[in-house]
Scaffold this motif. Structure first.
Motif, PDB file in Angstrom:
ATOM      1  N   ARG A  50      14.150   8.599  19.606  1.00 13.89           N
ATOM      2  CA  ARG A  50      14.571   8.947  18.125  1.00 13.89           C
ATOM      3  C   ARG A  50      14.688   9.895  18.308  1.00 13.89           C
ATOM      4  NH1 ARG A  50      15.614   4.654  15.826  1.00 13.89           N
ATOM      5  NH2 ARG A  50      15.246   5.600  13.936  1.00 13.89           N
ATOM      6  N   PHE A  51      14.659  11.566  19.427  1.00 10.98           N
ATOM      7  CA  PHE A  51      16.201  11.656  19.329  1.00 10.98           C
ATOM      8  C   PHE A  51      16.633  12.736  20.366  1.00 10.98           C
ATOM      9  CE2 PHE A  51      11.750  13.746  19.539  1.00 10.98           C
ATOM     10  CZ  PHE A  51      11.714  14.411  20.508  1.00 10.98           C
ATOM     11  N   TYR A  52      16.993  13.716  20.286  1.00  8.14           N
ATOM     12  CA  TYR A  52      17.360  14.426  21.705  1.00  8.14           C
ATOM     13  C   TYR A  52      17.092  15.855  21.975  1.00  8.14           C
ATOM     14  CZ  TYR A  52      21.253   9.933  21.575  1.00  8.14           C
ATOM     15  OH  TYR A  52      21.721   9.492  21.800  1.00  8.14           O
ATOM     16  N   THR A  53      16.851  15.809  22.672  1.00 11.39           N
ATOM     17  CA  THR A  53      16.930  17.730  23.023  1.00 11.39           C
ATOM     18  C   THR A  53      17.583  18.039  23.491  1.00 11.39           C
ATOM     19  OG1 THR A  53      14.062  16.797  22.711  1.00 11.39           O
ATOM     20  CG2 THR A  53      14.909  18.977  24.139  1.00 11.39           C
ATOM     21  N   LEU A  54      18.346  18.858  23.164  1.00 13.58           N
ATOM     22  CA  LEU A  54      18.965  20.234  23.781  1.00 13.58           C
ATOM     23  C   LEU A  54      18.216  21.920  24.100  1.00 13.58           C
ATOM     24  CD1 LEU A  54      22.428  20.122  21.767  1.00 13.58           C
ATOM     25  CD2 LEU A  54      22.369  19.691  24.431  1.00 13.58           C
ATOM     26  N   LYS A  55      18.311  21.644  25.661  1.00 11.66           N
ATOM     27  CA  LYS A  55      17.760  22.681  26.308  1.00 11.66           C
ATOM     28  C   LYS A  55      18.122  24.268  26.984  1.00 11.66           C
ATOM     29  CE  LYS A  55      14.202  19.215  28.378  1.00 11.66           C
ATOM     30  NZ  LYS A  55      13.638  18.805  29.196  1.00 11.66           N
ATOM     31  N   ASN A  56      17.949  25.220  26.739  1.00  7.51           N
ATOM     32  CA  ASN A  56      18.478  26.327  26.808  1.00  7.51           C
ATOM     33  C   ASN A  56      18.841  26.296  29.133  1.00  7.51           C
ATOM     34  OD1 ASN A  56      18.577  27.773  24.906  1.00  7.51           O
ATOM     35  ND2 ASN A  56      16.780  28.048  25.154  1.00  7.51           N
ATOM     36  N   LEU A  57      19.283  26.917  29.562  1.00  9.51           N
ATOM     37  CA  LEU A  57      19.874  26.928  30.832  1.00  9.51           C
ATOM     38  C   LEU A  57      18.276  27.465  31.417  1.00  9.51           C
ATOM     39  CD1 LEU A  57      23.320  28.008  31.646  1.00  9.51           C
ATOM     40  CD2 LEU A  57      22.998  25.388  31.057  1.00  9.51           C
ATOM     41  N   ASP A  58      17.630  27.940  31.628  1.00  7.40           N
ATOM     42  CA  ASP A  58      16.087  28.100  31.813  1.00  7.40           C
ATOM     43  C   ASP A  58      15.224  26.795  31.779  1.00  7.40           C
ATOM     44  OD1 ASP A  58      15.679  28.800  29.451  1.00  7.40           O
ATOM     45  OD2 ASP A  58      15.111  30.642  29.137  1.00  7.40           O
ATOM     46  N   GLY A  59      15.266  26.224  30.818  1.00  5.90           N
ATOM     47  CA  GLY A  59      14.524  24.816  29.974  1.00  5.90           C
ATOM     48  C   GLY A  59      13.595  24.895  29.379  1.00  5.90           C
ATOM     49  N   THR A  60      13.839  25.988  28.697  1.00  3.50           N
ATOM     50  CA  THR A  60      13.419  25.636  27.393  1.00  3.50           C
ATOM     51  C   THR A  60      13.932  25.249  25.796  1.00  3.50           C
ATOM     52  OG1 THR A  60      14.473  28.245  27.039  1.00  3.50           O
ATOM     53  CG2 THR A  60      11.773  28.348  27.520  1.00  3.50           C
ATOM     54  N   VAL A  61      13.621  24.732  24.940  1.00  2.21           N
ATOM     55  CA  VAL A  61      14.110  23.533  24.126  1.00  2.21           C
ATOM     56  C   VAL A  61      14.872  25.256  23.007  1.00  2.21           C
ATOM     57  CG1 VAL A  61      13.624  22.493  21.980  1.00  2.21           C
ATOM     58  CG2 VAL A  61      12.077  22.393  23.873  1.00  2.21           C
ATOM     59  N   TYR A  62      16.174  24.425  23.327  1.00  2.00           N
ATOM     60  CA  TYR A  62      17.043  25.606  21.871  1.00  2.00           C
ATOM     61  C   TYR A  62      16.832  24.153  21.633  1.00  2.00           C
ATOM     62  CZ  TYR A  62      21.216  26.492  19.794  1.00  2.00           C
ATOM     63  OH  TYR A  62      22.484  27.041  19.161  1.00  2.00           O
TER      64      TYR A  62
END
Length: 242
Positions: free
Chosen positions: A49-61
């Protein structure tokens, strides 16, 4: 020259060739050669139902949420995505060439983020993706376009071609090819010939119109300069029919 010196020179030559090859491969991987399209999850897909964009270190953007009432919710990503069409519920991000078993690296503004794979994410070459769209530069009727047109993919001021906007409609072009920062476009068939050929308003009609347009003039435009996009989204539209 002794054998040891010859061998060392040979090794040095191989290393230089290898360095040049590596640099060339790195320069060719600009991050603009592929596009990841994020589509509306299907009715049978209850997990995405949604997409998650993450920073390169794996934290959620950020999360790109979707609702049946509002479509995709766009806030943090405003003006940082390549294309977003609310009517088709599609995001499109420039991305690096995908690697097996790894997340997709997508470009958000001037930063790189990662995106987990999903069935509703399609990856195409930039050239193939943009060929699904018509390019229709904005501008007043009977006035020259702000964009520069050239007969080949280079910016030689002496070869610049000035085109005028149509007097009765928006001039449109098929996107034929992408070469780095340059886009090859071909002028859409004129409406008089279009009606004479009795083209259909469907996929077959579009293919027919595209074929009929192959006799029309071809131009090259610079669609981006480095990481700056010179052709805004408002000048592209998805074309299923004519």
């Amino acid at each position: 020259m002794n054998k040891i010196t010859t061998a060392l020179l040979g090794l040095l030559t191989l290393l230089c060739v290898s360095c040049r090859s590596t640099k060339q491969e790195q320069s060719n991987d600009s991050g603009y050669d592929f596009i990841a399209s994020l589509f509306h999850p299907s009715e049978t897909d209850t997990t995405s139902r949604f997409y998650t964009l993450k920073n390169l270190d794996g934290t959620v953007y950020c999360n790109i949420g979707y609702s049946d009432e509002e479509g995709f919710i766009d806030s943090v990503l405003y003006e940082k995505i390549f294309i977003y069409f609310p009517d088709s519920d599609t995001y499109a991000f420039f991305c690096k060439k995908p690697e097996e078993g790894k997340p997709i690296e997508v470009r958000v503004g001037n930063e790189w983020k990662i995106l987990d794979r999903a069935p509703s994410i399609h990856i195409d070459s930039t050239s193939k993706y943009l060929q699904n769209y018509m390019f229709s530069p904005l501008g007043p009727q009977n006035e020259p376009f702000d964009i520069d047109f050239y007969p080949s993919p280079k910016a030689d001021p002496a070869e610049k071609i000035t085109l005028m906007q149509d007097s009765f409609d928006m001039k449109a072009f098929f996107v034929r090819e992408i070469q780095g920062e340059w886009m090859k476009i071909q002028e859409y068939i004129d409406y008089g010939q279009l009606y004479a050929e009795d083209a259909l308003v469907d996929k077959e009609g579009r293919e027919k119109i595209s074929k009929l347009s192959e006799k029309n003039p071809i131009y090259w435009i610079r669609w981006r300069k480095g990481d700056k996009i010179l052709t805004p989204q408002t000048e592209f539209y998805f074309e299923n029919g004519c």
